[in-house]
Each structure stands twice: as C-alpha cells, then as structure tokens.
Design a protein around this motif. Sequence first.
Motif, PDB file in Angstrom:
ATOM      1  N   ARG A  11       0.814  -1.204   0.000  1.00  0.00           N
ATOM      2  CA  ARG A  11       0.000   0.000   0.000  1.00  0.00           C
ATOM      3  C   ARG A  11       0.854   1.264   0.000  1.00  0.00           C
ATOM      4  O   ARG A  11       0.557   2.224  -0.701  1.00  0.00           O
ATOM      5  CB  ARG A  11      -0.880  -0.029   1.244  1.00  0.00           C
ATOM      6  N   THR A  12       1.918   1.290   0.812  1.00  0.00           N
ATOM      7  CA  THR A  12       2.660   2.520   0.946  1.00  0.00           C
ATOM      8  C   THR A  12       3.611   2.748  -0.228  1.00  0.00           C
ATOM      9  O   THR A  12       4.169   3.804  -0.356  1.00  0.00           O
ATOM     10  CB  THR A  12       3.472   2.534   2.244  1.00  0.00           C
ATOM     11  N   ARG A  13       3.812   1.738  -1.069  1.00  0.00           N
ATOM     12  CA  ARG A  13       4.797   1.911  -2.130  1.00  0.00           C
ATOM     13  C   ARG A  13       4.184   1.777  -3.513  1.00  0.00           C
ATOM     14  O   ARG A  13       4.885   1.735  -4.509  1.00  0.00           O
ATOM     15  CB  ARG A  13       5.914   0.868  -1.962  1.00  0.00           C
ATOM     16  N   LEU A 291      -4.386   5.653   2.271  1.00  0.00           N
ATOM     17  CA  LEU A 291      -4.221   5.084   0.941  1.00  0.00           C
ATOM     18  C   LEU A 291      -2.757   4.955   0.539  1.00  0.00           C
ATOM     19  O   LEU A 291      -2.379   4.045  -0.183  1.00  0.00           O
ATOM     20  CB  LEU A 291      -4.926   5.969  -0.094  1.00  0.00           C
ATOM     21  N   ILE A 292      -1.920   5.871   1.003  1.00  0.00           N
ATOM     22  CA  ILE A 292      -0.614   6.006   0.368  1.00  0.00           C
ATOM     23  C   ILE A 292       0.535   6.043   1.360  1.00  0.00           C
ATOM     24  O   ILE A 292       1.700   6.073   0.985  1.00  0.00           O
ATOM     25  CB  ILE A 292      -0.646   7.266  -0.528  1.00  0.00           C
ATOM     26  N   GLY A 293       0.202   6.033   2.676  1.00  0.00           N
ATOM     27  CA  GLY A 293       1.259   6.017   3.674  1.00  0.00           C
ATOM     28  C   GLY A 293       1.646   7.409   4.131  1.00  0.00           C
ATOM     29  O   GLY A 293       1.025   8.393   3.745  1.00  0.00           O
TER      30      GLY A 293
ATOM     31  N   LEU B  91       4.015   3.463  10.357  1.00  0.00           N
ATOM     32  CA  LEU B  91       5.251   3.346   9.578  1.00  0.00           C
ATOM     33  C   LEU B  91       5.728   1.901   9.565  1.00  0.00           C
ATOM     34  O   LEU B  91       5.562   1.184  10.545  1.00  0.00           O
ATOM     35  CB  LEU B  91       6.351   4.162  10.243  1.00  0.00           C
ATOM     36  N   SER B  92       6.369   1.494   8.478  1.00  0.00           N
ATOM     37  CA  SER B  92       7.041   0.198   8.482  1.00  0.00           C
ATOM     38  C   SER B  92       8.433   0.382   9.076  1.00  0.00           C
ATOM     39  O   SER B  92       8.941   1.503   9.162  1.00  0.00           O
ATOM     40  CB  SER B  92       7.143  -0.340   7.063  1.00  0.00           C
ATOM     41  N   VAL B  93       9.039  -0.736   9.491  1.00  0.00           N
ATOM     42  CA  VAL B  93      10.381  -0.670  10.053  1.00  0.00           C
ATOM     43  C   VAL B  93      11.340  -0.048   9.038  1.00  0.00           C
ATOM     44  O   VAL B  93      12.178   0.787   9.381  1.00  0.00           O
ATOM     45  CB  VAL B  93      10.851  -2.080  10.477  1.00  0.00           C
ATOM     46  N   ARG B  94      11.191  -0.433   7.779  1.00  0.00           N
ATOM     47  CA  ARG B  94      12.069   0.121   6.767  1.00  0.00           C
ATOM     48  C   ARG B  94      11.917   1.644   6.675  1.00  0.00           C
ATOM     49  O   ARG B  94      12.901   2.380   6.571  1.00  0.00           O
ATOM     50  CB  ARG B  94      11.777  -0.506   5.400  1.00  0.00           C
ATOM     51  N   GLU B  95      10.678   2.119   6.767  1.00  0.00           N
ATOM     52  CA  GLU B  95      10.458   3.573   6.728  1.00  0.00           C
ATOM     53  C   GLU B  95      11.086   4.262   7.931  1.00  0.00           C
ATOM     54  O   GLU B  95      11.602   5.378   7.816  1.00  0.00           O
ATOM     55  CB  GLU B  95       8.957   3.880   6.652  1.00  0.00           C
ATOM     56  N   VAL B  96      11.049   3.595   9.081  1.00  0.00           N
ATOM     57  CA  VAL B  96      11.688   4.165  10.275  1.00  0.00           C
ATOM     58  C   VAL B  96      13.188   4.293  10.028  1.00  0.00           C
ATOM     59  O   VAL B  96      13.801   5.333  10.291  1.00  0.00           O
ATOM     60  CB  VAL B  96      11.413   3.292  11.520  1.00  0.00           C
ATOM     61  N   GLU B 130      14.903  -8.718   8.816  1.00  0.00           N
ATOM     62  CA  GLU B 130      13.730  -9.602   8.653  1.00  0.00           C
ATOM     63  C   GLU B 130      12.434  -8.879   9.019  1.00  0.00           C
ATOM     64  O   GLU B 130      11.343  -9.340   8.706  1.00  0.00           O
ATOM     65  CB  GLU B 130      13.774 -10.872   9.514  1.00  0.00           C
ATOM     66  N   LEU B 131      12.567  -7.751   9.722  1.00  0.00           N
ATOM     67  CA  LEU B 131      11.369  -7.040  10.161  1.00  0.00           C
ATOM     68  C   LEU B 131      11.000  -5.907   9.208  1.00  0.00           C
ATOM     69  O   LEU B 131      10.065  -5.152   9.475  1.00  0.00           O
ATOM     70  CB  LEU B 131      11.587  -6.433  11.551  1.00  0.00           C
ATOM     71  N   ALA B 132      11.752  -5.767   8.112  1.00  0.00           N
ATOM     72  CA  ALA B 132      11.622  -4.583   7.252  1.00  0.00           C
ATOM     73  C   ALA B 132      10.183  -4.175   6.960  1.00  0.00           C
ATOM     74  O   ALA B 132       9.847  -2.993   6.967  1.00  0.00           O
ATOM     75  CB  ALA B 132      12.386  -4.797   5.946  1.00  0.00           C
ATOM     76  N   GLY B 133       9.314  -5.162   6.708  1.00  0.00           N
ATOM     77  CA  GLY B 133       7.952  -4.834   6.316  1.00  0.00           C
ATOM     78  C   GLY B 133       6.975  -4.710   7.476  1.00  0.00           C
ATOM     79  O   GLY B 133       5.822  -4.346   7.287  1.00  0.00           O
ATOM     80  N   ARG B 134       7.458  -5.015   8.686  1.00  0.00           N
ATOM     81  CA  ARG B 134       6.554  -4.974   9.852  1.00  0.00           C
ATOM     82  C   ARG B 134       6.180  -3.548  10.203  1.00  0.00           C
ATOM     83  O   ARG B 134       6.954  -2.613  10.021  1.00  0.00           O
ATOM     84  CB  ARG B 134       7.240  -5.642  11.045  1.00  0.00           C
ATOM     85  N   ARG B 135       4.959  -3.365  10.752  1.00  0.00           N
ATOM     86  CA  ARG B 135       4.537  -2.034  11.176  1.00  0.00           C
ATOM     87  C   ARG B 135       5.127  -1.730  12.547  1.00  0.00           C
ATOM     88  O   ARG B 135       5.160  -2.613  13.426  1.00  0.00           O
ATOM     89  CB  ARG B 135       2.999  -1.935  11.255  1.00  0.00           C
ATOM     90  N   TRP B 136       5.548  -0.486  12.725  1.00  0.00           N
ATOM     91  CA  TRP B 136       6.132  -0.052  13.997  1.00  0.00           C
ATOM     92  C   TRP B 136       5.240  -0.396  15.174  1.00  0.00           C
ATOM     93  O   TRP B 136       5.707  -0.871  16.211  1.00  0.00           O
ATOM     94  CB  TRP B 136       6.390   1.456  13.935  1.00  0.00           C
ATOM     95  N   GLN B 137       3.921  -0.159  15.008  1.00  0.00           N
ATOM     96  CA  GLN B 137       3.001  -0.347  16.134  1.00  0.00           C
ATOM     97  C   GLN B 137       2.927  -1.807  16.591  1.00  0.00           C
ATOM     98  O   GLN B 137       2.487  -2.072  17.695  1.00  0.00           O
ATOM     99  CB  GLN B 137       1.579   0.131  15.770  1.00  0.00           C
ATOM    100  N   THR B 138       3.349  -2.738  15.725  1.00  0.00           N
ATOM    101  CA  THR B 138       3.232  -4.148  16.094  1.00  0.00           C
ATOM    102  C   THR B 138       4.524  -4.698  16.700  1.00  0.00           C
ATOM    103  O   THR B 138       4.599  -5.888  17.005  1.00  0.00           O
ATOM    104  CB  THR B 138       2.879  -5.016  14.870  1.00  0.00           C
TER     105      THR B 138
END
Lengths: 352, 253
Positions: A11-13, A291-293, B91-96, B130-138
Amino acid sequence: MHVAAPPVVARTRRPGVIIAMAVVLLSSMVAALALGAVSMPVGSVLEVVGRRLGVADADVSLLDDQIVWQLRLPRVLGAAATGAGLALVGAVLQSLTRNDLADPYLLGISGGASVGAVMVIVLGVSVAGITGSAMLTAGAFAGALAALLVVLLLASDRTGALPPARTILAGVAVGQICAAYTAFVVIMSGDSDAARRVLSWTLGSLAGVRWGSAIFLVVVTLVVAVVVMAFASDLDAFAFGESAAGSLGVNVSRLRWLLMVVTALLTACLVSYTGAIGFVGLVVPHIARMLIGVRHHRLLPASALGGATLLVWADTAARSLVSSQEIPVGVVTAAVGAPVFAVLLRKARKRA
Amino acid sequence: MRVDVRAVSWGVGGRRIVDGVSLTCEPGTVTGLLGPNGSGKTSLLHVLSGLRAPAEGAVLVDGRDLHAMDARTRARRVALVEQHASTDLDLSVREVVELGRIPHRGRWPAGAAEGGEAIEAAMRIGRVAELAGRRWQTLSGGERQRAQLARALAQEPATLILDEPTNHLDLGHQLDFMRTVRGLGLTTIAALHDLDLAAAFCDRLVVLNAGRVVAQGPAADVLTSQLVADVYGVTAHVERHHRADRLHVVWER
Ligand SMILES: Nc1ncnc2c1ncn2[C@@H]1O[C@H](COP(=O)(O)OP(=O)(O)O)[C@@H](O)[C@H]1O
Ligand SMILES: [Mg+2]
C-alpha cells in the motif's frame, strides 16, 4: 531475499496511485464543466476548451462558450485550487503539530476572516471606495491576517519557538473570541438578510469565483505546494516528535515558523475568496495517509489531488443538486466526506 | 570521533539542570552516563546531540564546535536514540530506518531514493532486516529499540548517543543490545541505569548528580560503595564477581 511483503506494505509503495489520482482529477474537472443547471455533452465541453486554447478549431455556440469558459471553468479551477490548498495545509499542520485534529483553520484564521466578513456584510465597512464582493474579500483577508498575528503573538514563547499545544490553544481562544464577536454583531443588527448572508459565507461558496480570482487561487496554491514539497523530508522527520526531528538535522523552530506562516497565508487567501469550507483540510490528509502512507513526498501530492477532486465534485453538487438555489459547499463536503471517512476508519481498524 | 565536553551548563528559567560538566570520550570508546532520575542525563545528552545549545561551555567533536555546525552536518556526525521513541503514525520498520537518511538527502527531487546501501547495512547490523515490512506499532520493545538503533546507524554517524536504551528490555535483550553497540566501534555515550551492565560494557563511566559530575573514570575506580551510597542513597557492596571477573553491585534491602 525478502520475505513476501504483506499487502499493507505494498500500500505505501504503490507507484501509480498519484498518477491515477491526477487522471481522476482531470476527468472530474471535465465532468464538472459538463454538469450543472444546463448539462451538455463532454464533447461540446472539450470543443469549447480546445477552441479557447487554440488546439481545436471547432464551431461552438456562443452560449456554450459562455457557460463553459466564462462561468464554469473559473469556478472549477477555483474549486480545484481551494480543495488542493486546504488539504495540503491540513496535511502540513497535522504533521507539524503531530495533532490529528489540526486543520487549516487551526490558527484562528476562519474566525478572523468571519469578523472581517461581518464588518463588511453587516456593518457595511468599506475602505478606499472598494465595495461589493471585492470589499468582502479584502475584509476577510484583513481579518484573517489580524487573527493570525494575534495567535502567533500569544503562541510564541520566550525563546520565540511555537510549541504546538500552545499554538492550538491560542488558535482556539482567538477563534472563540471571533465567533462571539461575529454572533454579537449579527444578532444586534437585527437584519435577517445579513444574518443569512453571513451564515452562507461561513459555510463557504465558490459562486463568486471568476477568472481573475481563479487564476489567483491557482497561483498561490501552486507556489505554496512547491514550498511545502521542498520540506517533504523535514516533515517526515517529525514522525517521532520534535527532538527526533532536531536530531535528524531539522531546524525545528525555524521550520515551524516558516510553514505555519506560509500555510496560514494560503488559508487566508482561500478563505477570503471562498469562505470557510470545512472538512477538506481535516479529513482528506487522513484518507490520503490510509491510501498512500505517511511519507510526505507522496502524501502531500496525494492530499492536494484528493482535496481538489473532492471540492470539484462538492461544488458541482452544490450548484446543481437543487435547482435555482446554491447549497453551501461546506455542507456538501461534510455530508459526502464524513461517511466516506467513517467507512475508511472502520476498515483501518479491522486491518490494525 | 573524539568528543570533548568543556564546562557545559544548561538550564531553564535560572535553574541549572546541567552544571559545569566536563568529560572526554576517546574515539571508538563507550562511555556510560549514570545518575539517579532527574540528575540531568537526558538534558546533557540533548546538549551533546546538538538539540540544545549550552548556556556556557562548548562541545567539541574532533575539535569542531558542535553547536556552531549546520544542523544537517551535525546530524551526519552525531545520532541520537531517545529514551521514549513513540509515534501514532503507521510506519514500516524500513520507513523508520529510512528516516536516518534525511540529513543526507537533498531537497529536490523530493523523496528521491538515496542511501540504499547504508539502509540495508544499518538494518543488517541492527538485526531488523527480517522485520523490514513490519509495522512499527506491532513491534515489541526490543524490536523497536533495534529499529531505532538501525535508524541511527543509517545516519552513518561517528558518534552515537543512547538515552537509557536498555529500559524495558529483558535481560537477554539488554545484553544483546549492548553487545551490538560495543561491536559498532563508534564513539558512544549511553545513559544507563543498570550499574552491572554499565560496568560490563563501558570503557569509562561518568556519574551525574543534580547536574554535576561527581565521579568519572574506569568502572573499577568509579563504582564504590561510597558512591552508590552518596548518589543513590543505597547501602551496597561493590564486588568483583569471581566467576565472571566483572564488577557486581550487591545492594542491601
Ligand atoms: N525543558 C525543561 N524544562 C524544565 N525542566 C526540565 C526540562 N528538561 C528537564 N528538566 C528538569 O531537569 C531535571 C533533569 O531532567 P533529565 O535531564 O530528564 O534527567 P534524567 O534524564 O537524568 O532523569 C528534571 O528535574 C527535569 O524536570
Ligand atoms: Mg532521562
């Protein structure tokens, strides 16, 4: 090497979303030109616009040209610019203050603009012989700027920083004072026609937008869009709060001042032409985020395009749903936007 | 990178919260900052990471005044992992971790991909690949802390500042985190509460009380029963553990 990414990541990408949104906006604008009290085929709309732009050599009726080019197009452009501007301002302020409820009217701007508007509508204030809708615009703009100045003076602390919580409270205080003054003037005047005009101004309308104002609205919105896009990564840096942003090399208090003032000036311009159109600036950024992050180089354009599309449709509905009467566009944005938002909110909760 | 803190003071409204602190961190060493709650550790670390300008004194990094540097330049040299990193954003871990590239990124074109290798390396070292796609909140507490460390490493800093990084981590994750940090070879300053952990992983300790440095040096010189009594108001014996060959603080109830 990567494990298959869950859908929430995709979704975000998703790459094509922004382009798709731009296409939707353009098609919506064309549709909005065709719809209204007098509906016409899209083909005729394109012929009128094409002829005016010198790219098509069609034979169009004077009436069609009048309706599409003189009346509807400026209004549609004004709606798109206003919707884009409001959503952009909302997105920036929500990130800057880390407050989900931040909207373009955060800094008391709509309150100040209403004070300016009632002074013109009810008290008949006029300066330098300017009258009518030009004076209404000028009065609203002056009121918005005055409110902004008071809020900034109240909100800035000894070091000159603008702490968000204080800024929001100052905005609420000034907004309340303005609302009280507006109500007082309207009630005391005992003029029910003026009261009706003030109410409909407060709910927003694009009916008065002509070519001159449309171009102005488009230009100021584009300029502010470029400025805020330049600070997209600085806004990203606020994800974990202001000291995190500072440690990522963002000059927090300078950025706050710059973006608060730039977005407030844009809001003042929009409000003074169209009145306070609610909902767009508050909710469109949230929908865009779903929708987009949260990355601003995508969130800001997505918010702008979404806000523009919403307001183009809302204004089309406002001028064509009830014949011989305009519905205030703010009523339409809330009536259409709120249920959409509620549905998205529920979906997001299921996913979380 | 060598960090020289020279007689730094910082305060709010006439109250000195950091009071005349001087210390030196040699390149590649780990310095532990100890002191009771409210002794000014976080305030000092905020001065050291450039977030607050000292009222007096100066912080020199490789001889250059940290607070005279442009903010982005500074953020490429010094990275901070805060005591409580929290966000409402999804945010995903990668985004962080990508946030760490902000000081390296230009304004235009907005959002241009940059620093991919630094991001991958940071995620690998922080062990969040391995966590790259995980959400921060989780994420669990330990995973969040590693993600923040990876974000700091993505800044490619020469100095790492950690504010109570092992709080809320269980023993295994505490040791794990401190081993990772030691293995980086960066000049590191970490506020810690666990005296045993500090003794085991730091080259030098600096003890703050009410904003002042009350002791500094190698753990063996600094950690004494007297110091623990003075600073924490706790009766304790400091022993060298016979099996682990490490200092161990045994407190009395
Ligand atoms: N911005 C501030 N304004 C007022 N007081 C502060 C501020 N920052 C810290 N303090 C006070 O300074 C003291 C030291 O705080 P802090 O540096 O957070 O200590 P520590 O991290 O060692 O617990 C505390 O009493 C705290 O209340
Ligand atoms: Mg602290």
